[in-house]
Motif scaffolding. Structure first.
Motif, PDB file in Angstrom:
ATOM      1  N   MET A   1       0.844  -1.188   0.000  1.00 26.49           N
ATOM      2  CA  MET A   1       0.000   0.000   0.000  1.00 26.49           C
ATOM      3  C   MET A   1       0.883   1.243   0.000  1.00 26.49           C
ATOM      4  O   MET A   1       1.806   1.352   0.796  1.00 26.49           O
ATOM      5  CB  MET A   1      -0.922  -0.003   1.225  1.00 26.49           C
ATOM      6  N   THR A   2       0.623   2.158  -0.902  1.00 25.97           N
ATOM      7  CA  THR A   2       1.439   3.356  -1.041  1.00 25.97           C
ATOM      8  C   THR A   2       0.913   4.494  -0.165  1.00 25.97           C
ATOM      9  O   THR A   2      -0.277   4.577   0.138  1.00 25.97           O
ATOM     10  CB  THR A   2       1.457   3.828  -2.498  1.00 25.97           C
ATOM     11  N   ILE A   3       1.825   5.390   0.219  1.00 25.55           N
ATOM     12  CA  ILE A   3       1.479   6.558   1.016  1.00 25.55           C
ATOM     13  C   ILE A   3       2.061   7.784   0.322  1.00 25.55           C
ATOM     14  O   ILE A   3       3.241   7.791  -0.041  1.00 25.55           O
ATOM     15  CB  ILE A   3       2.044   6.452   2.441  1.00 25.55           C
ATOM     16  N   VAL A   4       1.234   8.794   0.141  1.00 21.83           N
ATOM     17  CA  VAL A   4       1.687  10.045  -0.471  1.00 21.83           C
ATOM     18  C   VAL A   4       1.215  11.196   0.400  1.00 21.83           C
ATOM     19  O   VAL A   4       0.022  11.300   0.720  1.00 21.83           O
ATOM     20  CB  VAL A   4       1.143  10.216  -1.903  1.00 21.83           C
ATOM     21  N   ALA A   5       2.153  12.048   0.812  1.00 19.11           N
ATOM     22  CA  ALA A   5       1.818  13.240   1.588  1.00 19.11           C
ATOM     23  C   ALA A   5       2.176  14.463   0.776  1.00 19.11           C
ATOM     24  O   ALA A   5       3.252  14.516   0.162  1.00 19.11           O
ATOM     25  CB  ALA A   5       2.573  13.244   2.912  1.00 19.11           C
ATOM     26  N   GLY A   6       1.274  15.445   0.767  1.00 18.19           N
ATOM     27  CA  GLY A   6       1.517  16.655  -0.001  1.00 18.19           C
ATOM     28  C   GLY A   6       1.389  17.904   0.832  1.00 18.19           C
ATOM     29  O   GLY A   6       0.319  18.169   1.387  1.00 18.19           O
ATOM     30  N   ASN A   7       2.492  18.643   0.982  1.00 23.75           N
ATOM     31  CA  ASN A   7       2.504  19.977   1.589  1.00 23.75           C
ATOM     32  C   ASN A   7       1.859  20.010   2.979  1.00 23.75           C
ATOM     33  O   ASN A   7       1.035  20.867   3.280  1.00 23.75           O
ATOM     34  CB  ASN A   7       1.801  20.980   0.675  1.00 23.75           C
ATOM     35  N   LEU A   8       2.247  19.076   3.821  1.00 23.13           N
ATOM     36  CA  LEU A   8       1.672  18.989   5.167  1.00 23.13           C
ATOM     37  C   LEU A   8       2.184  20.107   6.064  1.00 23.13           C
ATOM     38  O   LEU A   8       3.394  20.348   6.153  1.00 23.13           O
ATOM     39  CB  LEU A   8       2.004  17.647   5.808  1.00 23.13           C
ATOM     40  N   VAL A   9       1.249  20.780   6.724  1.00 21.65           N
ATOM     41  CA  VAL A   9       1.572  21.816   7.701  1.00 21.65           C
ATOM     42  C   VAL A   9       0.750  21.538   8.949  1.00 21.65           C
ATOM     43  O   VAL A   9      -0.455  21.266   8.866  1.00 21.65           O
ATOM     44  CB  VAL A   9       1.254  23.227   7.170  1.00 21.65           C
ATOM     45  N   TRP A  10       1.415  21.579  10.108  1.00 20.30           N
ATOM     46  CA  TRP A  10       0.701  21.356  11.373  1.00 20.30           C
ATOM     47  C   TRP A  10       1.440  22.074  12.487  1.00 20.30           C
ATOM     48  O   TRP A  10       2.659  22.247  12.439  1.00 20.30           O
ATOM     49  CB  TRP A  10       0.624  19.866  11.684  1.00 20.30           C
ATOM     50  N   GLY A  11       0.695  22.519  13.491  1.00 15.31           N
ATOM     51  CA  GLY A  11       1.323  23.167  14.628  1.00 15.31           C
ATOM     52  C   GLY A  11       0.373  23.297  15.789  1.00 15.31           C
ATOM     53  O   GLY A  11      -0.785  22.853  15.733  1.00 15.31           O
ATOM     54  N   VAL A  12       0.867  23.886  16.850  1.00 17.07           N
ATOM     55  CA  VAL A  12       0.077  24.128  18.066  1.00 17.07           C
ATOM     56  C   VAL A  12       0.104  25.618  18.344  1.00 17.07           C
ATOM     57  O   VAL A  12       1.180  26.211  18.500  1.00 17.07           O
ATOM     58  CB  VAL A  12       0.656  23.351  19.265  1.00 17.07           C
ATOM     59  N   GLY A  13      -1.086  26.230  18.390  1.00 14.40           N
ATOM     60  CA  GLY A  13      -1.139  27.668  18.586  1.00 14.40           C
ATOM     61  C   GLY A  13      -0.441  28.385  17.442  1.00 14.40           C
ATOM     62  O   GLY A  13      -0.695  28.108  16.270  1.00 14.40           O
ATOM     63  N   ARG A  14       0.470  29.261  17.774  1.00 15.13           N
ATOM     64  CA  ARG A  14       1.214  29.995  16.741  1.00 15.13           C
ATOM     65  C   ARG A  14       2.487  29.271  16.310  1.00 15.13           C
ATOM     66  O   ARG A  14       3.167  29.729  15.393  1.00 15.13           O
ATOM     67  CB  ARG A  14       1.575  31.389  17.254  1.00 15.13           C
ATOM     68  N   LYS A  15       2.793  28.167  16.970  1.00 14.66           N
ATOM     69  CA  LYS A  15       4.025  27.442  16.678  1.00 14.66           C
ATOM     70  C   LYS A  15       3.789  26.397  15.590  1.00 14.66           C
ATOM     71  O   LYS A  15       2.952  25.508  15.743  1.00 14.66           O
ATOM     72  CB  LYS A  15       4.552  26.754  17.933  1.00 14.66           C
ATOM     73  N   THR A  16       4.509  26.522  14.498  1.00 13.68           N
ATOM     74  CA  THR A  16       4.431  25.542  13.418  1.00 13.68           C
ATOM     75  C   THR A  16       5.458  24.439  13.680  1.00 13.68           C
ATOM     76  O   THR A  16       6.642  24.718  13.864  1.00 13.68           O
ATOM     77  CB  THR A  16       4.704  26.196  12.050  1.00 13.68           C
ATOM     78  N   ILE A  17       5.005  23.197  13.702  1.00 15.45           N
ATOM     79  CA  ILE A  17       5.867  22.065  14.049  1.00 15.45           C
ATOM     80  C   ILE A  17       6.230  21.246  12.822  1.00 15.45           C
ATOM     81  O   ILE A  17       7.345  20.732  12.722  1.00 15.45           O
ATOM     82  CB  ILE A  17       5.181  21.196  15.124  1.00 15.45           C
ATOM     83  N   VAL A  18       5.307  21.122  11.873  1.00  8.08           N
ATOM     84  CA  VAL A  18       5.588  20.437  10.602  1.00  8.08           C
ATOM     85  C   VAL A  18       5.387  21.466   9.497  1.00  8.08           C
ATOM     86  O   VAL A  18       4.318  22.076   9.380  1.00  8.08           O
ATOM     87  CB  VAL A  18       4.663  19.232  10.392  1.00  8.08           C
ATOM     88  N   ARG A  19       6.432  21.649   8.658  1.00  8.47           N
ATOM     89  CA  ARG A  19       6.446  22.744   7.698  1.00  8.47           C
ATOM     90  C   ARG A  19       6.483  22.246   6.253  1.00  8.47           C
ATOM     91  O   ARG A  19       7.529  21.817   5.774  1.00  8.47           O
ATOM     92  CB  ARG A  19       7.669  23.641   7.943  1.00  8.47           C
ATOM     93  N   ASP A  20       5.354  22.231   5.611  1.00  3.43           N
ATOM     94  CA  ASP A  20       5.274  22.009   4.168  1.00  3.43           C
ATOM     95  C   ASP A  20       6.021  20.739   3.724  1.00  3.43           C
ATOM     96  O   ASP A  20       6.864  20.771   2.837  1.00  3.43           O
ATOM     97  CB  ASP A  20       5.835  23.224   3.420  1.00  3.43           C
ATOM     98  N   VAL A  21       5.685  19.614   4.352  1.00  4.65           N
ATOM     99  CA  VAL A  21       6.370  18.343   4.075  1.00  4.65           C
ATOM    100  C   VAL A  21       5.619  17.558   3.005  1.00  4.65           C
ATOM    101  O   VAL A  21       4.414  17.334   3.113  1.00  4.65           O
ATOM    102  CB  VAL A  21       6.507  17.491   5.353  1.00  4.65           C
TER     103      VAL A  21
END
Length: 253
Positions: A1-21
């Motif tokens: 099974m293949t996995i493709v992630a596009g431009n993932l961004v995630w964070g808490v409050g104003r802090k970005t933890i995952v940046r455009d992955v």
């Protein structure tokens, strides 16, 4: 099974933890996630597994956006093994593994022959079938981690995510568990601290730094002296072993 992630961004409050992955994982591949503490490895792993919802971007498993997939359906396809999973309940090894069958059972359904077969097969696969009646509390750290992997296997997943499954284990159990994961007929993504273990057991490696993906490729292509200095702030020499995989020698001064 293949996995493709596009431009993932995630964070808490104003802090970005995952940046455009953005990344892709091939069917049957073992992909390693490495990076310094706080680089976003665990958060990215949970985004890919559908345990967190991104602020933006998407994850597809086998061409289907997981945002539109129910948690129950996801649990039938995807297993997640967290680091240092523990319980204070006095249960047997078999009882822990039985929990993996929960996504496949209806609220009123009884324990089936298929459920029992899945549990037995999972225990055998991690070489814990002979200890199925043993109390969970009596197991060593390595044995407990094997049981948690068996619980994940009892889900009959096609994808397995593992968050530092070798954390706090001795080197024997670290190698044993990663060899077992690599040899499973699954697509696996594993977050690791030990760079040499990642080089030994992963088909490809993703390097994270400050929430961003900075390198992705075969271990021999990714693990260079320059990367180790720039990302991990260490002086090291990288040699190719007889297997063609890199081995890192850390400099003491």
């Amino acid at each position: 099974m293949t996995i493709v992630a596009g431009n993932l961004v995630w964070g808490v409050g104003r802090k970005t933890i995952v940046r455009d992955v953005s990344l892709s994982v091939r069917r049957g591949e073992t992909l390693g996630l490495i990076g310094p503490n706080g680089s976003g490895k665990s958060s990215l792993l949970r985004l890919l597994a559908g345990l967190k919802r991104p602020r933006s971007g998407r994850v597809e498993i086998n061409g289907r956006d997981i945002a539109g997939v129910s948690r129950r359906t996801m649990a039938r396809q995807v297993a997640f093994v967290q680091q240092n999973a523990a319980t204070d309940t006095n249960v047997s090894v078999r009882d822990v593994v039985r929990l993996g069958r929960t996504p496949h059972r209806s609220a009123l359904g009884g324990w089936s022959t298929a459920d029992e077969a899945a549990v037995s097969a999972a225990l055998s696969r991690v070489d814990m079938h002979q200890r199925r009646a043993q109390a969970w509390q009596t197991l060593s750290g390595g044995e407990r981690q094997r049981v948690h992997i068996a619980r994940a296997l009892a889900q009959a997943p096609t994808v397995m995510f593992l968050d530092e499954p070798t954390n706090h284990l001795d080197i024997h159990h670290q190698i044993e568990i990663l060899r077992m994961v690599r040899d499973l007929d699954l697509t696996s993504i594993v977050a690791l601290h030990d760079l040499n273990l990642a080089a030994m057991f992963c088909d490809r490696i993703v390097v994270m730094q400050e929430g961003a993906l900075v390198e992705c490729g075969a271990p021999a292509d990714v693990l260079s002296q320059a990367l180790l200095k720039n990302v991990f702030r260490i002086e090291a020499e990288v040699e190719l072993a007889g297997s063609g995989r890199p081995h890192i020698r850390f400099c003491s001064d």
